[in-house]
Design a protein around this motif. Structure first.
Motif, PDB file in Angstrom:
ATOM      1  N   ILE B  37       4.034  10.224   3.191  1.00 25.73           N
ATOM      2  CA  ILE B  37       3.709  10.448   1.774  1.00 25.73           C
ATOM      3  C   ILE B  37       2.603   9.469   1.365  1.00 25.73           C
ATOM      4  O   ILE B  37       1.614   9.837   0.725  1.00 25.73           O
ATOM      5  CB  ILE B  37       4.948  10.240   0.873  1.00 25.73           C
ATOM      6  CG1 ILE B  37       6.030  11.253   1.200  1.00 25.73           C
ATOM      7  CG2 ILE B  37       4.563  10.346  -0.604  1.00 25.73           C
ATOM      8  CD1 ILE B  37       7.369  10.965   0.514  1.00 25.73           C
ATOM      9  N   HIS B  38       2.773   8.209   1.741  1.00 27.66           N
ATOM     10  CA  HIS B  38       1.824   7.169   1.366  1.00 27.66           C
ATOM     11  C   HIS B  38       0.444   7.433   1.963  1.00 27.66           C
ATOM     12  O   HIS B  38      -0.582   7.262   1.285  1.00 27.66           O
ATOM     13  CB  HIS B  38       2.369   5.803   1.814  1.00 27.66           C
ATOM     14  CG  HIS B  38       1.585   4.654   1.277  1.00 27.66           C
ATOM     15  ND1 HIS B  38       0.884   3.793   2.096  1.00 27.66           N
ATOM     16  CD2 HIS B  38       1.367   4.222   0.010  1.00 27.66           C
ATOM     17  CE1 HIS B  38       0.279   2.874   1.345  1.00 27.66           C
ATOM     18  NE2 HIS B  38       0.560   3.119   0.082  1.00 27.66           N
ATOM     19  N   ARG B  39       0.408   7.867   3.222  1.00 27.73           N
ATOM     20  CA  ARG B  39      -0.889   8.170   3.860  1.00 27.73           C
ATOM     21  C   ARG B  39      -1.598   9.286   3.092  1.00 27.73           C
ATOM     22  O   ARG B  39      -2.810   9.243   2.892  1.00 27.73           O
ATOM     23  CB  ARG B  39      -0.679   8.600   5.310  1.00 27.73           C
ATOM     24  CG  ARG B  39      -0.382   7.478   6.245  1.00 27.73           C
ATOM     25  CD  ARG B  39      -0.058   7.995   7.657  1.00 27.73           C
ATOM     26  NE  ARG B  39       0.577   6.957   8.425  1.00 27.73           N
ATOM     27  CZ  ARG B  39      -0.076   6.037   9.116  1.00 27.73           C
ATOM     28  NH1 ARG B  39      -1.378   6.050   9.168  1.00 27.73           N
ATOM     29  NH2 ARG B  39       0.582   5.110   9.773  1.00 27.73           N
ATOM     30  N   GLU B  40      -0.814  10.286   2.683  1.00 28.18           N
ATOM     31  CA  GLU B  40      -1.403  11.402   1.940  1.00 28.18           C
ATOM     32  C   GLU B  40      -1.933  10.921   0.593  1.00 28.18           C
ATOM     33  O   GLU B  40      -3.039  11.276   0.176  1.00 28.18           O
ATOM     34  CB  GLU B  40      -0.332  12.479   1.731  1.00 28.18           C
ATOM     35  CG  GLU B  40      -0.898  13.860   1.469  1.00 28.18           C
ATOM     36  CD  GLU B  40       0.188  14.922   1.433  1.00 28.18           C
ATOM     37  OE1 GLU B  40       0.258  15.698   2.402  1.00 28.18           O
ATOM     38  OE2 GLU B  40       0.930  14.965   0.432  1.00 28.18           O
ATOM     39  N   GLU B  41      -1.143  10.109  -0.094  1.00 25.64           N
ATOM     40  CA  GLU B  41      -1.543   9.611  -1.413  1.00 25.64           C
ATOM     41  C   GLU B  41      -2.745   8.672  -1.310  1.00 25.64           C
ATOM     42  O   GLU B  41      -3.585   8.650  -2.208  1.00 25.64           O
ATOM     43  CB  GLU B  41      -0.370   8.902  -2.104  1.00 25.64           C
ATOM     44  CG  GLU B  41       0.762   9.821  -2.521  1.00 25.64           C
ATOM     45  CD  GLU B  41       0.335  10.880  -3.526  1.00 25.64           C
ATOM     46  OE1 GLU B  41      -0.638  10.659  -4.285  1.00 25.64           O
ATOM     47  OE2 GLU B  41       0.974  11.949  -3.558  1.00 25.64           O
ATOM     48  N   CYS B  42      -2.832   7.908  -0.249  1.00 23.21           N
ATOM     49  CA  CYS B  42      -3.980   7.012  -0.076  1.00 23.21           C
ATOM     50  C   CYS B  42      -5.275   7.807   0.026  1.00 23.21           C
ATOM     51  O   CYS B  42      -6.341   7.320  -0.341  1.00 23.21           O
ATOM     52  CB  CYS B  42      -3.805   6.147   1.183  1.00 23.21           C
ATOM     53  SG  CYS B  42      -2.671   4.780   0.932  1.00 23.21           S
ATOM     54  N   GLY B  43      -5.169   9.039   0.510  1.00 22.57           N
ATOM     55  CA  GLY B  43      -6.349   9.876   0.639  1.00 22.57           C
ATOM     56  C   GLY B  43      -6.775  10.528  -0.666  1.00 22.57           C
ATOM     57  O   GLY B  43      -7.890  11.021  -0.784  1.00 22.57           O
ATOM     58  N   THR B  44      -5.877  10.538  -1.666  1.00 21.31           N
ATOM     59  CA  THR B  44      -6.202  11.241  -2.911  1.00 21.31           C
ATOM     60  C   THR B  44      -6.260  10.330  -4.133  1.00 21.31           C
ATOM     61  O   THR B  44      -6.887  10.677  -5.125  1.00 21.31           O
ATOM     62  CB  THR B  44      -5.167  12.352  -3.201  1.00 21.31           C
ATOM     63  OG1 THR B  44      -3.875  11.742  -3.264  1.00 21.31           O
ATOM     64  CG2 THR B  44      -5.167  13.404  -2.112  1.00 21.31           C
ATOM     65  N   GLN B  45      -5.618   9.170  -4.093  1.00 23.16           N
ATOM     66  CA  GLN B  45      -5.577   8.287  -5.255  1.00 23.16           C
ATOM     67  C   GLN B  45      -6.764   7.324  -5.265  1.00 23.16           C
ATOM     68  O   GLN B  45      -7.425   7.121  -4.240  1.00 23.16           O
ATOM     69  CB  GLN B  45      -4.278   7.476  -5.271  1.00 23.16           C
ATOM     70  CG  GLN B  45      -3.027   8.315  -5.361  1.00 23.16           C
ATOM     71  CD  GLN B  45      -2.876   9.016  -6.697  1.00 23.16           C
ATOM     72  OE1 GLN B  45      -3.393   8.559  -7.726  1.00 23.16           O
ATOM     73  NE2 GLN B  45      -2.179  10.135  -6.703  1.00 23.16           N
ATOM     74  N   GLU B  46      -6.977   6.720  -6.437  1.00 23.62           N
ATOM     75  CA  GLU B  46      -8.156   5.841  -6.619  1.00 23.62           C
ATOM     76  C   GLU B  46      -8.021   4.560  -5.808  1.00 23.62           C
ATOM     77  O   GLU B  46      -8.985   4.077  -5.230  1.00 23.62           O
ATOM     78  CB  GLU B  46      -8.281   5.448  -8.099  1.00 23.62           C
ATOM     79  CG  GLU B  46      -8.670   6.613  -8.985  1.00 23.62           C
ATOM     80  CD  GLU B  46      -8.609   6.233 -10.467  1.00 23.62           C
ATOM     81  OE1 GLU B  46      -8.965   7.087 -11.279  1.00 23.62           O
ATOM     82  OE2 GLU B  46      -8.196   5.092 -10.775  1.00 23.62           O
ATOM     83  N   ASP B  47      -6.836   3.955  -5.854  1.00 26.96           N
ATOM     84  CA  ASP B  47      -6.655   2.687  -5.153  1.00 26.96           C
ATOM     85  C   ASP B  47      -5.246   2.602  -4.591  1.00 26.96           C
ATOM     86  O   ASP B  47      -4.432   3.500  -4.796  1.00 26.96           O
ATOM     87  CB  ASP B  47      -6.933   1.504  -6.101  1.00 26.96           C
ATOM     88  CG  ASP B  47      -6.119   1.578  -7.385  1.00 26.96           C
ATOM     89  OD1 ASP B  47      -6.628   1.197  -8.446  1.00 26.96           O
ATOM     90  OD2 ASP B  47      -4.942   2.040  -7.317  1.00 26.96           O
ATOM     91  N   LEU B  48      -4.969   1.497  -3.912  1.00 23.86           N
ATOM     92  CA  LEU B  48      -3.682   1.358  -3.221  1.00 23.86           C
ATOM     93  C   LEU B  48      -2.514   1.291  -4.199  1.00 23.86           C
ATOM     94  O   LEU B  48      -1.434   1.813  -3.924  1.00 23.86           O
ATOM     95  CB  LEU B  48      -3.684   0.099  -2.334  1.00 23.86           C
ATOM     96  CG  LEU B  48      -4.479   0.227  -1.039  1.00 23.86           C
ATOM     97  CD1 LEU B  48      -4.483  -1.096  -0.282  1.00 23.86           C
ATOM     98  CD2 LEU B  48      -3.915   1.336  -0.150  1.00 23.86           C
ATOM     99  N   GLU B  49      -2.757   0.665  -5.356  1.00 23.90           N
ATOM    100  CA  GLU B  49      -1.660   0.560  -6.341  1.00 23.90           C
ATOM    101  C   GLU B  49      -1.254   1.928  -6.852  1.00 23.90           C
ATOM    102  O   GLU B  49      -0.067   2.231  -6.979  1.00 23.90           O
ATOM    103  CB  GLU B  49      -2.106  -0.307  -7.526  1.00 23.90           C
ATOM    104  CG  GLU B  49      -1.740  -1.764  -7.359  1.00 23.90           C
ATOM    105  CD  GLU B  49      -1.927  -2.555  -8.634  1.00 23.90           C
ATOM    106  OE1 GLU B  49      -2.549  -3.629  -8.539  1.00 23.90           O
ATOM    107  OE2 GLU B  49      -1.465  -2.089  -9.682  1.00 23.90           O
ATOM    108  N   ALA B  50      -2.259   2.736  -7.153  1.00 20.61           N
ATOM    109  CA  ALA B  50      -1.983   4.092  -7.636  1.00 20.61           C
ATOM    110  C   ALA B  50      -1.297   4.912  -6.547  1.00 20.61           C
ATOM    111  O   ALA B  50      -0.383   5.697  -6.824  1.00 20.61           O
ATOM    112  CB  ALA B  50      -3.284   4.769  -8.076  1.00 20.61           C
ATOM    113  N   ALA B  51      -1.737   4.705  -5.303  1.00 21.89           N
ATOM    114  CA  ALA B  51      -1.128   5.426  -4.171  1.00 21.89           C
ATOM    115  C   ALA B  51       0.336   5.038  -4.021  1.00 21.89           C
ATOM    116  O   ALA B  51       1.201   5.896  -3.798  1.00 21.89           O
ATOM    117  CB  ALA B  51      -1.892   5.116  -2.883  1.00 21.89           C
ATOM    118  N   LEU B  52       0.632   3.746  -4.179  1.00 19.79           N
ATOM    119  CA  LEU B  52       2.021   3.280  -4.053  1.00 19.79           C
ATOM    120  C   LEU B  52       2.888   3.830  -5.176  1.00 19.79           C
ATOM    121  O   LEU B  52       4.019   4.275  -4.945  1.00 19.79           O
ATOM    122  CB  LEU B  52       2.053   1.748  -4.045  1.00 19.79           C
ATOM    123  CG  LEU B  52       3.394   1.104  -3.715  1.00 19.79           C
ATOM    124  CD1 LEU B  52       3.876   1.515  -2.329  1.00 19.79           C
ATOM    125  CD2 LEU B  52       3.304  -0.411  -3.804  1.00 19.79           C
ATOM    126  N   ALA B  53       2.330   3.856  -6.389  1.00 21.46           N
ATOM    127  CA  ALA B  53       3.085   4.395  -7.532  1.00 21.46           C
ATOM    128  C   ALA B  53       3.376   5.887  -7.331  1.00 21.46           C
ATOM    129  O   ALA B  53       4.494   6.355  -7.575  1.00 21.46           O
ATOM    130  CB  ALA B  53       2.300   4.179  -8.828  1.00 21.46           C
TER     131      ALA B  53
END
Lengths: 116, 249
Positions: B37-53
């Motif tokens: 999930i995190h790998r996918e979000e890292c590819g679409t979110q602005e930064d790591l914090e947003a990806a983690l959230a």
């Protein structure tokens, strides 16, 4: 008419049958199962992805699915993944679930007067 | 492994009352899910914090997940895990010394109780007073087993630190220390055997048992090695998860 999201308790009661139906097509790991549910639900299904695992554990202990490590992905990044597949008992249970669902839809649909 | 993702998983799994193997399996399964999930979000979110959230949101509430995981654990397994937690499992944050002492005391009490019951049964129920001859032997079994447990657990903890876990393989990095731990275990068992024989029959000529002590030492070392190698991977994984500090603990 816009499609409403189906989530929470509405979804939970049917999740076991839905997962069996996904695995009937092909063996999958947890992440793929979630993606398939969302894809085949055409975006109307929303589940918290962690909650799929308690369901998988119940299905596995009931002998409806089996799990094995995916050794074909030795060089991939990230932790190793388990692949789940349907057992014969799971196939029979899926067929029973479909019959029960058909009956459910006919009875409830008849009372509600909903079109099918 | 990503520590933040591990913490999210651990918030769900740590409170679950289940056997250690079951919990390790839960951790591994959930971690690989949240990692994807995190790998996918890292590819679409602005930064790591947003990806983690976004990852947290998609993964779901750990306390709700914990209740669902608990429901998958059978009652006998829950009961057994409570006994294990109370007696044999090393608690998170517990030092090796404290763990060895706690286990040694438990072993001493259990063995002494078992011997006391046997002795009492012979005396009272069977009216057999011949057991009184070996009461020193029965009385010393508990303390000697406790001393063995204490030393073997300490040596085991010491020996485990000579292994290094590398991705999916475990390898021995300090042969000298590992050999020292095995030697102490062997010597402990040989000395215990000598002591037990003394308490069983102080008059028995020890020379006749000269071959038995090395045998006890070698057998002890082999068993120690087998248990250590078979359990080192699992113990290392447990250590990595147990050492995580999670909020609201």
């Amino acid at each position: 008419m816009s499609t409403q999201e189906i989530q929470g308790d509405q979804l939970r009661g049917h999740l076991e049958s839905l997962i069996l139906a996904i695995l009937e097509k092909s063996p999958s790991h947890g992440f793929q199962i979630v993606k398939q549910l969302e894809h085949r639900g055409e975006g109307a299904l929303r589940l918290r992805e962690g909650t799929i695992y308690p369901v998988l554990y119940r299905l596995e202990s009931a002998g409806l699915i089996r799990a094995k490590w995916d050794d074909s992905e030795e060089d991939r990044r990230g932790p190793r993944r388990k692949v789940y597949s349907l057992t014969r008992k799971g196939t029979r249970r899926l067929a029973e679930s479909r019959e029960q669902w058909q009956q459910f839809v006919q009875v409830i649909g008849g009372i509600l007067g909903a079109t099918v | 492994m990503n520590i933040e993702l591990m913490r999210i998983v651990e918030r769900a799994v740590r409170p679950v009352q289940a056997g250690q193997r079951t919990k390790l399996r839960m951790r591994e399964d959930l971690y690989q899910q949240i990692d994807q999930i995190h790998r996918e979000e890292c590819g679409t979110q602005e930064d790591l914090e947003a990806a983690l959230a976004a990852t947290r949101k998609r993964f779901g509430d750990p306390s709700a997940l914990q209740r669902e995981l608990q429901a998958t654990v059978s009652v006998p397994e829950q009961f057994q895990s409570r006994i294990d937690d109370w007696i044999t499992t090393r608690r998170p944050g517990e030092s090796s010394l404290r763990y060895a002492i706690r286990l040694a005391v438990a072993v001493c009490l259990l063995v002494t109780l078992a011997m006391g019951i046997c002795f009492g049964f012979c005396e009272v129920a069977l009216g057999n007073t011949r057991a009184r001859i070996i009461w020193p032997f029965l009385a010393m079994l508990g303390p000697i087993f406790a001393a063995n447990t204490f030393l073997i657990v300490l040596c085991g903890q010491f020996a485990l630190r000579t292994f290094q876990w590398d991705k999916r393989r475990i390898r021995l990095v300090n042969r000298g220390r590992f050999a020292a731990a095995c030697t102490v275990v062997g010597a402990t068992l040989a000395i215990s055997m000598r002591l037990l024989w003394y308490f069983a029959d102080p008059q028995y000529p020890v020379g006749r048992l000269a071959g038995a002590f090395p045998f006890a030492a070698v057998t002890g070392i082999v068993l120690f090695l087998v248990v250590l190698v078979l359990s080192s991977d699992e113990l290392e994984q447990r250590r990595r998860w147990d050492s995580l500090r999670i909020e609201n603990e």
